[in-house]
Design an enzyme around this catalytic site. Structure first.
Site, PDB file in Angstrom:
ATOM      1  N   ASP A 263       0.838  -1.203   0.000  1.00  0.00           N
ATOM      2  CA  ASP A 263       0.000   0.000   0.000  1.00  0.00           C
ATOM      3  C   ASP A 263       0.871   1.251   0.000  1.00  0.00           C
ATOM      4  O   ASP A 263       2.043   1.210   0.379  1.00  0.00           O
ATOM      5  CB  ASP A 263      -0.947   0.025   1.203  1.00  0.00           C
ATOM      6  CG  ASP A 263      -0.225   0.167   2.535  1.00  0.00           C
ATOM      7  OD1 ASP A 263       0.765  -0.565   2.750  1.00  0.00           O
ATOM      8  OD2 ASP A 263      -0.633   1.006   3.358  1.00  0.00           O
TER       9      ASP A 263
ATOM     10  N   GLU B  26       0.107  -1.132   5.629  1.00  0.00           N
ATOM     11  CA  GLU B  26       1.148  -0.707   6.571  1.00  0.00           C
ATOM     12  C   GLU B  26       1.046   0.776   6.873  1.00  0.00           C
ATOM     13  O   GLU B  26       1.293   1.205   8.007  1.00  0.00           O
ATOM     14  CB  GLU B  26       2.526  -1.026   5.977  1.00  0.00           C
ATOM     15  CG  GLU B  26       3.699  -0.795   6.934  1.00  0.00           C
ATOM     16  CD  GLU B  26       4.276   0.618   6.887  1.00  0.00           C
ATOM     17  OE1 GLU B  26       5.101   0.964   7.748  1.00  0.00           O
ATOM     18  OE2 GLU B  26       3.881   1.387   5.978  1.00  0.00           O
TER      19      GLU B  26
END
Length: 409
Positions: A79, A174
């Site tokens: 991400d 994350e």
């Protein structure tokens, strides 16, 4: 496919995560990249490729020796930050960077200047990947993924390099603090691992903040302001009093290194009710506990001033300093240092003024320090990635795999 082409291909996927989501991954668009990466891992010859129901992707490079060698792993997140758009990224390679300001968009006047970003000068003469000034680049952490995948390809192309079983893991979310929450450490099955999620070349991190969130709910008393004397309790003013009662110099903008802080990240409300949100950070566990207690004591003291239960303060731990888990297995760090040195990279051990998936994974039983992925100025349009940094990080991964095997010889 070389590592640069691989990274540039990854940047074409918008994988921005979202803090207000209740799903995992937090955004549907992360799935597109996860499925693409699953296919790529299969195509490059990895085994046991599995994408689970929460978007966590695992794969294996089997050992090429029958000797007993610990299984180790490498982890990166796919991400990108909610802080800046990750859609329609248009990367550009600045060849043989000459040390001057880099114009990202001349029409819009967007320039990455040396005055503001002096770290550019350390990469003079190198090829650098930059943005067009309107998105982030995504080196955090697609550079880490490219380095890990390229290292696995390299090891398969060089069977003379002896190694044990290598596991790779790629996770969503994350950037919103949830990357390790559903990571299956037992399934991963490693003695230890490394996150490839650091910044500039040489970074090696096995210390991070102890972290907590803090919240203060303020209940005021609303009275017509013309008749409010000795009756009104303005929740906004009480909230401001709370903020000003914490140490003024112990804030992010006035601290560095191992210094902790109280960081107010949100305030909302009106006369009757207000909410103040904080993050609380310190590297030292004892000082961390003292900070949390000061936060609670400050609310209690102000209740004596404004009335019982005017302020209700709560603190919730988020993650801890991974050093507690790394100290008993310092050979993990020694191997990483040697791997860097053998790649002609000078290790720069430093504490993270933040958190990492590796911290949470370490406390889940998987010691997991953090190694540089090579990018700089993450989370914004001035992010850049020196190509030699990425190439060196890939070499470090290969060297670690070899050194673990040599250590057991």
């Amino acid at each position: 496919m070389d590592i640069v082409k691989r990274f540039l291909e990854y940047t074409q996927f918008d994988t921005q995560s979202a803090e207000d989501s209740t799903t995992t991954p937090s955004t549907e668009k992360q799935w597109a990249f996860a499925r693409f990466l699953r296919q790529q891992l299969e195509d490059v010859g990895l085994q046991d490729v599995e994408l689970d129901e929460c978007g966590y992707l695992y794969a294996t490079l089997p050992a090429n020796t029958k000797r007993a060698i610990p299984t180790i792993g490498f982890i990166s997140h796919y991400d990108t930050s909610p802080d800046c758009s990750g859609a329609n990224i248009r990367p550009r390679i600045v060849e043989h960077y000459d040390g001057s300001d880099i114009v990202l968009d001349s029409e819009a006047g967007i320039v990455t200047s040396v005055a503001k970003f002096p770290e550019l000068l350390a990469h003079k003469g190198e090829d650098i990947i930059v943005t067009d000034g309107h998105t982030l680049l995504g080196a955090d952490d697609k550079a880490g993924i490219a380095e890990i995948v390229q290292a696995m390809v390299f090891l398969q192309e060089h069977p003379e390099i002896e190694h044990g079983t290598i596991r790779v893991g790629f996770n969503p979310d994350e950037e919103i603090g949830l990357g390790a929450h559903k990571f299956n450490v037992e399934k991963f099955g490693c003695a230890w691992a490394y996150t490839m999620d650091g910044g500039d070349i040489g970074e090696l991190e096995f210390e991070n903040f102890n972290a907590a969130s803090g919240k203060v709910e303020v209940t005021g008393v609303s009275v017509h302001p013309g008749y409010a004397k000795d009756k009104m309790v303005n929740a906004i003013r009480v909230a401001a009093d709370f903020i000003s009662s914490l140490p003024a110099d112990e804030v992010p903008e006035r601290t560095d290194g191992y210094e902790g802080f109280f960081h107010v990240v949100g305030i909302e409300g009106g006369v009757e009710r207000a909410t103040v949100s904080y993050i609380i950070r310190d590297h030292d566990r004892q000082r961390f506990e003292q900070r949390k207690q000061l936060f609670l004591d400050t609310a209690a003291r102000l209740n004596e001033k404004y009335g019982a239960d005017t302020l209700v303060a709560t603190v919730k731990d988020q993650y801890y300093n991974m050093r507690e888990q790394i100290d008993p297995v310092m050979h993990v760090i020694d191997i990483a240092k040697q791997a860097m040195e053998e790649a002609d990279v000078k290790p720069r051990v430093q504490a993270i003024r933040g958190g990492t998936d590796g911290a949470q994974l370490s406390f889940k039983g998987l010691p997991c320090p953090n190694i540089f992925a090579g990018g700089l100025n993450f989370h914004g349009p001035h992010e850049f990635l020196p190509i030699p940094n990425m190439e060196k990080a890939m070499q470090v991964v290969v060297n670690i795999c070899r050194l673990v095997a040599e250590r057991e010889a």
